[in-house]
Design an enzyme around this catalytic site. Structure first.
Site, PDB file in Angstrom:
ATOM      1  CG  HIS A  98      -0.476   1.037   5.562  1.00  0.00           C
ATOM      2  ND1 HIS A  98       0.404   0.651   6.556  1.00  0.00           N
ATOM      3  CD2 HIS A  98      -0.305   2.371   5.397  1.00  0.00           C
ATOM      4  CE1 HIS A  98       1.071   1.704   6.970  1.00  0.00           C
ATOM      5  NE2 HIS A  98       0.664   2.761   6.288  1.00  0.00           N
ATOM      6  CD  GLU A 146       3.137   5.000   2.768  1.00  0.00           C
ATOM      7  OE1 GLU A 146       3.271   6.150   3.195  1.00  0.00           O
ATOM      8  OE2 GLU A 146       2.405   4.156   3.318  1.00  0.00           O
TER       9      GLU A 146
END
Length: 233
Positions: A98, A146
């Protein structure tokens, strides 16, 4: 693909990060569990590590994931996250790379391999189509596409980004599922992601900061169901 991966498209990921803790985590997990059953949509709930066992005990439908782990083996490694300990606590999978917890390519490769060894499904984040293509060569179960600059902004990507991200991953490994997110604020954003070709989408701040978290979860999961059904009918 990990043979123990039981997640099916369409699905949704909820990651409380450090917005919530304690009973608020459990309450949100229960709301997600109810929405998953109501709409027939798989939900990955990426809970803080200390809440994995409690979330697992409180739910029956959601897939409980850890937000990170290290590729170490049993033995020395104070304060590192042992893969076996996540599995023992009830985690079904783990999120890796992440934007708030990035790792090098070499560490990522080793960690994906360790996850496979202990039967954990892997969901790996990429902040561009180029990075998504690179990560696809490591063959995780799911890739999260993303753009890091949109995370937490409330501004979602458009359909062209969804199509490019899915195409980039599938060109390398058609078995990898693709979740497209960043800036997801409401059910309409969710609908657009799924309708544009993503297998899944997800959110953190939009749910955690909502005045009525359970209502927001319901709105988003119903949008997943509606968009997927329209796309396939």
């Amino acid at each position: 693909m990990n043979p123990k991966n039981t997640i099916k498209a369409p699905f949704f990921e909820i990651g409380p990060k450090s917005y919530l803790y304690g009973q608020d985590i459990i309450d949100l997990a229960v709301a997600a569990d109810q929405a998953s059953e109501k709409y027939g949509v798989d939900i990955i709930f990426t809970t803080p590590i200390v809440s994995i066992a409690d979330v697992k005990r409180a739910t029956k439908n959601i897939h409980v994931f850890a937000p990170h782990m290290d590729p170490l083996r049993p033995g020395r490694g104070l304060a590192e996250i042992l893969p076996e300990s996540l599995a023992a606590a009830g985690a079904e999978g783990v999120m890796l790379n992440h934007v708030e917890k990035q790792v090098s390519v070499s560490v990522l490769k080793e960690t994906i391999a360790r996850a496979e060894e202990v039967g954990l499904t892997t969901i790996v984040c990429a902040d561009s189509s180029v990075e998504a293509t690179m990560i696809a060569n490591l063959h995780p179960d799911i890739i999260v596409a993303e753009p890091s600059e949109l995370v937490g902004t409330g501004h979602a990507v458009d359909a062209s980004y969804v199509e490019a991200a899915v195409s980039a991953v599938r060109s390398v490994d058609p078995d990898i599922m693709v979740l497209v997110a960043a800036g997801i604020s409401n059910g309409n954003d969710v609908y657009n992601m799924i309708r544009s070709g993503a297998d899944a989408t997800g959110t953190s701040s939009a749910v955690c900061k909502a005045e009525d978290r359970a209502a927001m979860v319901d709105e988003m999961i119903s949008a997943v169901r509606r968009a997927w059904d329209e796309r396939h009918n």
